[in-house]
Design an enzyme around this catalytic site. Structure first.
Site, mmCIF file in Angstrom:
data_model
loop_
_atom_site.group_PDB
_atom_site.id
_atom_site.type_symbol
_atom_site.label_atom_id
_atom_site.label_comp_id
_atom_site.label_asym_id
_atom_site.label_seq_id
_atom_site.Cartn_x
_atom_site.Cartn_y
_atom_site.Cartn_z
ATOM 1 C CB CYS A 153 -0.911 -0.113 1.309
ATOM 2 S SG CYS A 153 -1.726 1.512 1.653
ATOM 3 C CB CYS A 213 -2.947 2.749 -1.751
ATOM 4 S SG CYS A 213 -3.588 0.968 -1.512
ATOM 5 C CE LYS A 243 -4.298 3.539 -6.305
ATOM 6 N NZ LYS A 243 -4.722 2.341 -6.646
ATOM 7 C CE1 TYR A 269 -6.098 -1.705 -7.519
ATOM 8 C CE2 TYR A 269 -6.628 -3.943 -7.920
ATOM 9 C CZ TYR A 269 -6.069 -3.128 -7.184
ATOM 10 O OH TYR A 269 -5.149 -3.580 -6.284
ATOM 11 C CD GLU A 299 -5.978 2.113 -9.531
ATOM 12 O OE1 GLU A 299 -7.060 2.508 -8.861
ATOM 13 O OE2 GLU A 299 -4.896 1.566 -9.354
ATOM 14 C CG HIS A 344 -27.755 23.452 -4.953
ATOM 15 N ND1 HIS A 344 -27.971 22.372 -6.277
ATOM 16 C CD2 HIS A 344 -27.896 24.546 -5.570
ATOM 17 C CE1 HIS A 344 -28.119 23.178 -7.411
ATOM 18 N NE2 HIS A 344 -28.232 24.559 -6.953
ATOM 19 C CD GLU A 349 -27.413 19.175 -5.732
ATOM 20 O OE1 GLU A 349 -28.404 19.308 -4.974
ATOM 21 O OE2 GLU A 349 -26.852 19.779 -6.333
#
Lengths: 557, 496
Positions: free
Chosen positions: B70, B75, B78, B210, B214, B469, B474
């Site tokens: 990681c 992670c 990356k 993935y 990526e 908003h 939302e």
């Protein structure tokens, strides 16, 4: 029973079927006499065989009130609903009412980016002078920060990117025109009649639009609010947020007076677009009403990006020098040399000159229309939603109020807007997202609370080298473990907080947050990995009730 | 079961059978899971040691580093490169907002890589310090299990240390693997891709997971020509089909050349770079060929066979729901067990292990509604069931709510890229079974939604939440009308 049937009848007046029946009735024959002549049960069966359930008190009380006013002399109305003001709340209410079968008209002033007594535009504040153009300018201004960050990620520019003000404004206005058009189409497609002009109420069922009279069974006021500038000498040199969103050129140095969300948002916009920005606030801190730690944190971050704060200063006058530059005189002294002075000193409801006094619609001293929990005014045929009522002035709240109004009046489903756990954002740079209670409110309401905080340098800032930080906090009820408040300031806060607002609305506990696996590497994951309270606040001295509870718990063991 | 664990959890019991161990716990592997388990176990009062290979950005049998995949090869680096690459798109988007960006924009890969390495070195140090501060004894070297309670650590200089421990935890993670094609040694894996000296101008990527998408996004964002080869029709097998289509469209929209249903046959070294031969006879030239063709558990050199720890066919250590192997004193967590290979899941497994073995609180990791993200540009993030999974498992109808919209930022920038959101709802119970989003900020947005799903929130609760908003998020609370209603697979069967 008879009362509720009469009640039901008027509620259903929105239906095409009953409307047609009503229209066929000669004016001389009132609806009441019609009811009296028919057996109520037959009437009900004839008109609404399927909807014979679900009466309950709120609805009944509406109908009794409604009837007491207009029951004596029923007439053929031009519309079931006439809405004054086509902003977020008005458009939502009108569309939904039309979907329920009501015949609806809505009036709105001609389009302009700056609102006045004679100018407005379909879409209202949010679309034309608020949320949307503001956010577009926030996007535009944030690039300067992105460029700075990008250096740390290996990007280099032969010359620093320059900003062309007029391109931005032209593209922004094109987008606003497009959105206003979309709003008009939406209304048209739902069968709502759009009337351009200034609406004024002349009697409980009649609206005058520039000399032409329209009658309606119900009138909805959704005229919104407008910037308020205090009456001080030199007021004519001052711009408000409407104008600030549509300036012809970049302000070189701008004084922003006010400490609310509008002030800090514009400070971020102008600072990002390379104006020199000074904020003048009466209080010690910006954003009164927000969580205290958030208030401190956002000021600190804004200062680091170059915004200068002048605290404890009340504006007294704006003076224009011969060279055209402006000076701001406050209780502490005078600061010279501004190209622009903007006042973000609050907003007031647009309720003047609407004919409210004539028909007896009550307003507060600020001019906000007084309504009950169903958005009903003191006049039985008149309702009001949105900023004109000054409840919680946010677009999604106006939408909620508009939706609840349409359900109540035309959907046979009395509905109160629910103001609990309404999330909101401040698009300052960095932005703020929050939902629920502030620490101060939580202490007041619940006494014993645990506060979890995180203050950190995000991964992006470790590379960019910029002083950007993130601050977040959770406020938890010590007794029930329920999360009472969540506040965050830093990049992406508004996007992050929305999902947490669903969790708060579902009244989830801190344990539920802890049980959720993080998404790595994100900023948001910090909110599900806050393990140790920063502080535990307990009411002191301990109240007797608490001691009792403890001894009971001990006895259980 | 739980009773037995409670007894194990009593630390004083290490003397019960008359045996004195050097440590209560010896952890092999100082990645996310191992470090978490060590620290938490020490927090419960256990005497803990941990071993990890010497630090290096590119892992091998003899190199690794505290922080693990990681922090050093996954992670974190990356995401740093994704941040770097995102500016490429931002510069384009800025123009319509009035920014005049000089055509001569220079991207300095070396500078980014150097800063990336600085950052992972810093994090590596932080991990070491965290261990020291929690009283965990760290060893540098390769760990091997020599008995149910015996660990041997081979240090860099070749000297061997032996320790006894009441419990042994395997947290050795996993490693990228290469496909067995001629010239495979010319290609690289994600380890090297995160540490290249030069930025590739022409990149060929093999894989549809993935990691593949990526890196495609990273290099494309920095201006490279990218060709992505994958076996299926769309990348990201296992994710919601509709979202896979969205990702596919976005990758194409950002200028990545997609080669669905294709494989690489051979790599040949030439003066102009690597000549890549595809299985359908195509040829292309590349500076870099990345194999993102899966990862394998690091279980080979642990001597597990001799001790009798069972592995599955893929080489993953088999464990029960408490992360215990078939040998009662040996446990395993993280990628080496190949359950859900995500950092936060390894953390969860590490925590549960500590609670179970040393906290007197037998705890099973809960794999329901684990959210995750793919940091493509724009990113994808999901939690709960995909539409296909929901339909497969449903006895009643499934409601799908879909929102496809142009993000506000694009209205001015002119970028043609829609954001897509999706909620999968059980028609009968109104429970939200799955949520997915592809678009800017998706991973940040999904995290909060994940809490709601974890606690069985209903669509009505989503609807009753007021929006923020203007935000993209939302949309998740304003999806009013059903896009489609699908009959559950189990329902159909009973009807027949």
């Amino acid at each position: 029973m008879a009362a509720s049937l009469r009640a039901q009848k008027i509620t259903f007046s929105s239906s095409t079927l009953l409307r047609n029946i009503c229209r066929k009735i000669p004016n001389s024959l009132s609806l009441r006499s019609l009811t009296a002549n028919f057996s109520p049960i037959i009437f009900k069966t004839l008109v609404y065989p399927s909807q014979d359930r679900g009466f309950f008190n709120p609805q009944r009380s509406f109908m009794v009130r409604a009837e007491s006013n207009n029951g004596e002399e029923h007439r053929d109305f031009d519309f079931d609903l006439f809405t004054i003001g086509a902003g977020s709340g008005g458009v939502r209410a009108s569309r939904l009412a039309a979907n329920y079968g009501a015949s609806v008209a809505i009036c709105e002033l001609p389009f302009s980016t700056v609102a006045s007594d004679n100018a407005g535009g379909v879409g209202g504040t949010c679309v034309l002078r608020g949320c949307v153009p503001k956010k577009l300018l926030v996007y535009a201004s944030k690039y300067s920060h992105d460029f700075e960050e990008s250096h740390g990620f290996g990007w280099k520019y032969e010359s620093d990117p320059e900003h062309d003000w007029s391109t931005m404004i032209a593209n922004k206005n094109a987008e606003l025109q497009r959105l206003s058009g979309i709003y008009q189409n939406t209304l048209k497609n739902t069968g709502v009649t759009l009337i351009e002009g200034r609406g004024k109420i002349v009697d409980p069922h009649t609206v005058d639009v520039d000399g032409k009279l329209y009658t309606a069974r119900h009138i909805l006021i959704s005229v919104g609010g407008r910037p308020f500038i205090p009456d001080i000498p030199g007021r004519e040199y001052v711009i408000d947020s409407d104008m600030a969103l549509d300036l012809p050129s970049k302000p070189n140095n701008i004084a922003i007076v006010g400490g609310g969300y509008i002030a800090v948002e514009f400070a971020g916009i102008f600072n990002g677009l390379k104006s020199e920005v000074h904020i003048f606030i009466r209080q010690k801190k910006v954003l009164r009403g927000f969580d205290e730690e958030i208030r401190d944190f956002v000021s600190e971050q804004m200062s680091l990006r170059g915004i200068e704060f002048h605290t404890g200063e009340s504006p007294q006058a704006v003076i224009r020098a011969p060279d055209g530059s402006l000076s701001l005189k406050t209780n502490k002294g005078t600061v010279d040399g501004f190209s622009h002075v903007m006042f973000a000193t609050g907003r007031r409801p647009n309720t003047k000159n609407l004919g409210l006094e004539t028909v007896g619609v009550k307003t507060t001293k600020n001019g906000a229309i007084e309504v009950d929990e169903y958005s009903w005014t003191s006049v039985p045929s008149i309702w009001a939603v949105g900023d004109a009522t000054g409840r919680l002035n946010l677009t999604p709240v106006a939408l909620m109020e508009g939706g609840a109004f349409a359900k109540t009046v035309f959907g046979n489903e009395p509905t109160k807007p629910d103001y609990s756990a309404v999330p909101s954002a401040v698009f300052s740079q960095p932005p703020i997202g929050q939902v629920g209670l502030t620490e101060e409110q939580a202490v007041q309401d619940y006494g014993d609370i645990d506060v979890f905080t995180a203050y950190f340098r995000p991964l992006k800032a470790t590379l960019s080298g910029l002083p950007d930080r993130i601050f977040m906090k959770l406020i938890v009820c010590a007794k029930t473990n329920k999360v009472l408040g969540l506040h965050m300031c830093g990049e992406d806060s508004p996007e992050i907080v929305q999902g947490f607002a669903v969790a708060m609305k579902a009244r989830l506990s801190k344990a539920a947050f802890d049980a959720t696996v993080g998404i790595h590497p994100t900023v948001a994951e910090e909110l599900v990995t806050l393990r140790t309270p920063a502080r535990k606040i307990r009411k002191s001295p301990p109240v007797e009730g608490k001691a009792d509870a403890e001894s009971k718990a001990a006895a259980d063991v | 079961m739980s009773r037995k664990m409670l007894i194990d959890g009593e630390l004083s019991s290490s003397n019960d059978d008359g045996v004195q161990y050097d440590f209560d716990l010896f952890v092999i592997g100082g990645g996310s899971g191992g470090v978490r388990a060590s620290r938490f176990s020490a927090g419960f009062g256990a005497k803990v040691a941990i071993c990890e290979l010497p630090f290096h950005p590119i892992s091998s049998e003899l190199l690794g580093g505290f922080g693990g995949t990681c922090v050093i090869r996954g992670c974190v680096p990356k995401k740093i490169l994704v941040y770097g690459a995102t500016y490429g798109g931002e510069l384009q988007d800025a123009r319509n907002y009035g920014w005049e960006v000089n055509e001569k924009v220079d991207f300095n890969w070396k500078k980014l890589l150097q800063k990336k390495t600085q950052e992972i070195v810093r994090l590596n140090e932080i991990y070491k310090r965290m261990l020291t501060n929690s009283g965990v004894k760290s060893f540098e070297g390769e760990g091997r299990i020599t008995g149910p309670h015996e660990v041997e650590v081979t240090q860099i200089d070749g000297t061997k240390l032996s320790f006894s421990a009441k419990h042994i935890l395997i947290a050795t993670g996993s490693r990228a693997q290469r496909p067995p094609i001629p010239g495979q040694e010319l290609g690289i894996t994600s380890d090297e891709a995160l540490s290249l000296d030069e930025m590739p101008k022409r990149a060929v990527i093999l894989g549809g997971g993935y990691i593949a998408v990526e890196f495609a996004s990273i290099w494309r964002g920095m201006g490279a020509t990218v060709d992505l080869f994958f076996r299926k029709e769309r990348p990201l097998r296992g994710f919601d089909d509709e979202m896979r289509t969205v990702v596919t469209r976005n990758l194409e929209g950002r200028g990545i050349n997609l080669h669905p249903g294709k494989n690489l046959k051979e790599l040949i070294k030439t003066d102009d770079g690597i000549k890549v031969l595809t299985d359908d006879g195509e040829e292309l030239m590349a500076d870099v060929v990345l194999f993102a063709t899966g990862r394998i558990p690091n279980s080979k050199r642990l001597n597990l066979g001799a001790v009798g720890v069972q592995l599955d066919a893929a080489g993953a250590v088999k464990v029960d729901e408490y992360s215990r192997t078939n040998i009662p004193s040996i446990w395993a967590i993280g990628d080496v067990t190949n359950r859900i290979n995500l950092t936060p899941v390894a953390l969860m497994e590490g925590t549960c292990f500590s609670k179970t073995a040393f906290g007197g609180q037998p705890s099973k990791p809960d794999y329901s509604d684990v959210p995750c993200a793919v940091f493509s540009i724009p990113p994808l993030s999901v939690v709960g069931l995909s539409e296909q999974e929901a339909v497969e498992q449903a006895k009643g109808d499934i409601l799908v709510f879909n929102s496809t919209f142009n993000p506000m930022k694009n209205t001015i920038s002119g970028r043609q890229e829609k954001s897509v959101m999706k909620l999968v709802v059980d028609a009968e119970t109104d429970k939200v079974l799955g949520a997915a989003m592809c678009g800017p900020d998706a991973p940040e947005i999904i995290q909060g939604i994940a809490i709601a799903l974890k606690c069985g929130a209903t669509k009505a609760q989503f609807d009753s939440t007021v929006g923020i908003h203007p935000s993209a998020a939302e949309e998740f609370v304003t999806m009013r009308s059903v896009t489609r209603r699908v009959a559950g697979a189990l329902k159909l069967k009973t009807n027949l």
